[in-house]
Design an enzyme around this catalytic site. Structure first.
Site, short mmCIF file in Angstrom:
data_model
loop_
_atom_site.label_atom_id
_atom_site.label_comp_id
_atom_site.label_asym_id
_atom_site.label_seq_id
_atom_site.Cartn_x
_atom_site.Cartn_y
_atom_site.Cartn_z
N HIS A 80 -11.23 0.20 0.32
CA HIS A 80 -9.78 0.28 0.42
C HIS A 80 -9.38 1.51 1.23
O HIS A 80 -9.94 2.58 1.06
CB HIS A 80 -9.15 0.39 -0.98
CG HIS A 80 -7.66 0.53 -0.95
ND1 HIS A 80 -6.84 -0.55 -0.79
CD2 HIS A 80 -6.86 1.62 -1.01
CE1 HIS A 80 -5.58 -0.14 -0.77
NE2 HIS A 80 -5.56 1.17 -0.90
N ASP A 159 2.37 -3.27 -11.63
CA ASP A 159 2.43 -2.31 -10.52
C ASP A 159 3.46 -2.73 -9.49
O ASP A 159 4.19 -1.91 -8.95
CB ASP A 159 1.06 -2.17 -9.85
CG ASP A 159 1.18 -1.37 -8.55
OD1 ASP A 159 1.52 -0.18 -8.63
OD2 ASP A 159 1.01 -1.95 -7.46
N ARG A 166 9.92 2.65 -8.14
CA ARG A 166 9.65 4.02 -7.66
C ARG A 166 10.18 4.20 -6.25
O ARG A 166 10.69 5.26 -5.88
CB ARG A 166 8.14 4.29 -7.70
CG ARG A 166 7.61 4.54 -9.11
CD ARG A 166 6.09 4.45 -9.14
NE ARG A 166 5.45 5.32 -8.18
CZ ARG A 166 4.36 5.01 -7.47
NH1 ARG A 166 3.74 3.86 -7.65
NH2 ARG A 166 3.86 5.87 -6.62
N SER A 181 -1.44 3.29 -9.16
CA SER A 181 -0.91 2.10 -8.49
C SER A 181 -2.00 1.45 -7.62
O SER A 181 -2.28 0.25 -7.72
CB SER A 181 0.29 2.51 -7.64
OG SER A 181 0.66 1.51 -6.75
N LYS A 185 -4.73 -2.26 -8.66
CA LYS A 185 -4.98 -3.46 -7.86
C LYS A 185 -6.47 -3.61 -7.55
O LYS A 185 -7.00 -4.72 -7.54
CB LYS A 185 -4.16 -3.39 -6.57
CG LYS A 185 -2.66 -3.61 -6.84
CD LYS A 185 -1.78 -3.27 -5.65
CE LYS A 185 -1.51 -1.80 -5.54
NZ LYS A 185 -0.32 -1.38 -4.85
N1 URA Z 1 0.23 2.44 -2.15
C1 URA Z 1 0.30 1.82 -3.34
O1 URA Z 1 -0.22 0.72 -3.50
N2 URA Z 1 0.92 2.45 -4.34
C2 URA Z 1 1.51 3.66 -4.22
O2 URA Z 1 2.06 4.18 -5.16
C3 URA Z 1 1.44 4.28 -2.95
C4 URA Z 1 0.78 3.64 -1.94
#
Ligand code: URA
Length: 432
Positions: A80, A159, A166, A181, A185
């Site tokens: 990632h 999320d 957010r 966050s 995932k």
């Molecule tokens: N990317 C994400 O998936 N979450 C965040 O909070 C910031 C960047």
């Protein structure tokens, strides 16, 4: 919920039960936005402990489907990137590691903002789709070693909701919230090991090395805490990665890299991340051994063939892997020339991303259509010397008015001065 907000506001740690209560309640729509907004702001100022961060991540991961990859043989290694300009790493990296018998079962997103995401880039191949079933996904990984699927709506829905909240309450840039966050995932996507590419610099989410290292450490702690072997490479994003910025232009650069003709900085990054993936997947014992295996996939053509096999398996025209003139092409090709003489000291990297967006290469809203053919191929980077009139980059556009706007802004992103300057190092540090 009032008590949970007050407890965090006053600087105390939340229990597992309290975190579960607000994540589940918010996902089900039982707790209103205004209370969760207040809690996010309290977390923003008071922070979260390691334990709280891990609990929040696990709860968000478990809020939807946890992908079960047990039908895939061997150790599944995911990768990632926190994102940047010209980041085509997955395109070159995944076929190389798959050619070394690592199973790559990847969920990717589309880009919002500057440039496209991995999926957008892959759609440069006519017919390519990531809308494949779970069965096809597993079958393709078992048969050819790579499959890339679009993120399903049911991947960490908590999320999704929290991130959107957010975004409009000025609470995105809190380290534990970002780390949880991203990792929620990744954990839900089911891999056994995770290699993270945490970018640092003017084109990255985290602008300073200190913040990037802190984010990398938080994510590594979460991953390892959740029982997944996690490694983070902190890499440079103070200028675009490689030379190409823009979807099909980046695909061409990735293909050239698979043929051994890639830019030095990009190749170095791919080799570093690939080595970490091979070691995590137990295909190599040392970086030297891993790099040799990866180099072999370039020299014997197996990485390029693997890429073609993967494109074909997901409906794409694989002939374009061997003949890149078949990829989308722009109609206006223009050289951007330097107005000054001297050494390039700085390239405001996010500005280059915005220039690509102006040409149509990125998405301003979720609904925007991307123009896959536009972007830039840089000819000079930080540390290079330029004379007045030398070409800084080749711009690929489809609209002269947009090209004029982008050209002005592109030039303004460069800082050129008399004294020589060192090229920035690609790999800043590795955190395991
Ligand atoms: N990317 C994400 O998936 N979450 C965040 O909070 C910031 C960047």
């Amino acid at each position: 919920m009032y008590d949970v907000i007050m407890k965090k506001r006053n600087g105390f740690s939340l229990t597992e039960e309290e975190i579960r209560f607000f994540v589940q309640g918010y996902t089900k729509g039982e707790i209103p936005d205004y209370q969760v907004s207040a809690l996010m702001m309290a977390i923003y100022f008071q922070g979260m402990s390691k334990e709280e961060t891990l609990t929040l991540t696990m709860e968000m991961a478990k809020s939807g489907d946890m992908l079960d990859l047990s039908e895939i043989k061997g150790i599944k290694v995911d990768k990632h990137s926190t994102g940047g300009v010209g980041d085509k790493t997955s395109l070159a990296l995944t076929p190389m590691v798959a050619a070394c018998s690592i199973s790559v079962a990847k969920m990717s997103g589309r880009g919002l903002g500057h440039t496209g995401g991995t999926i957008d880039k892959l759609e440069s191949f006519t017919g390519f789709t990531t809308g494949i079933s779970r069965e096809t996904f597993i079958k393709n990984v078992n048969e050819i070693g790579i499959a890339i699927m679009g993120q399903t709506a049911d991947l960490a829905p908590a999320d999704k909701k929290l991130y959107a909240l957010r975004d409009v309450t000025a609470t995105v840039d809190q380290m534990s919230l970002i780390a949880s966050s991203i990792m929620s995932k990744k954990l839900a996507a089911g891999a056994d090991a995770i290699v993270l590419d945490v970018k640092t610099g003017s084109g990255a989410f985290m602008k300073t090395l200190e913040d990037s290292i802190a984010l990398a450490k938080e994510m590594v702690d979460i991953g390892n805490g959740a029982g997944r072997n996690t490694i983070a490479v902190v890499s440079d994003m103070d200028q675009p990665l490689g030379y190409a910025v823009g979807n099909s232009l980046e695909v061409i650069e990735a293909i050239e890299t698979l043929k051994g003709n890639g830019p030095a900085d990009f190749t170095e990054l791919v080799m570093e991340l690939g080595s970490q993936m091979l070691i995590a997947g137990e295909k190599a014992n040392s970086k030297e051994e891993a790099k040799k295996l990866l180099q072999d996939t370039i020299e014997n053509g197996t990485a390029l063939d693997k890429f073609a096999e993967f494109v074909k398996a997901q409906g794409g025209d694989e002939r374009a892997v061997y003949d890149t003139t078949l990829l989308p092409k722009a109609s206006v090709i223009r050289e951007i020339k330097s107005d000054e003489e001297g050494y390039i000291h700085k390239i405001q990297c996010d500005e280059i991303g915005i220039c690509s967006l102006i040409l149509g290469g990125g998405r301003e809203t979720k609904e925007s259509e991307i123009d896959l053919s536009v972007g830039f191929v840089l000819t000079k980077k930080i540390g290079d010397y330029v004379k007045q009139g030398d070409t800084l980059a080749i711009m690929h556009a489809n609209d002269t008015a947009k090209a004029d706007t982008a050209e002005k802004r592109f030039k303004a992103a460069y800082t050129i001065a008399n004294d020589p300057v060192q090229k920035p190092g690609m790999i800043k540090t590795v955190i395991a």
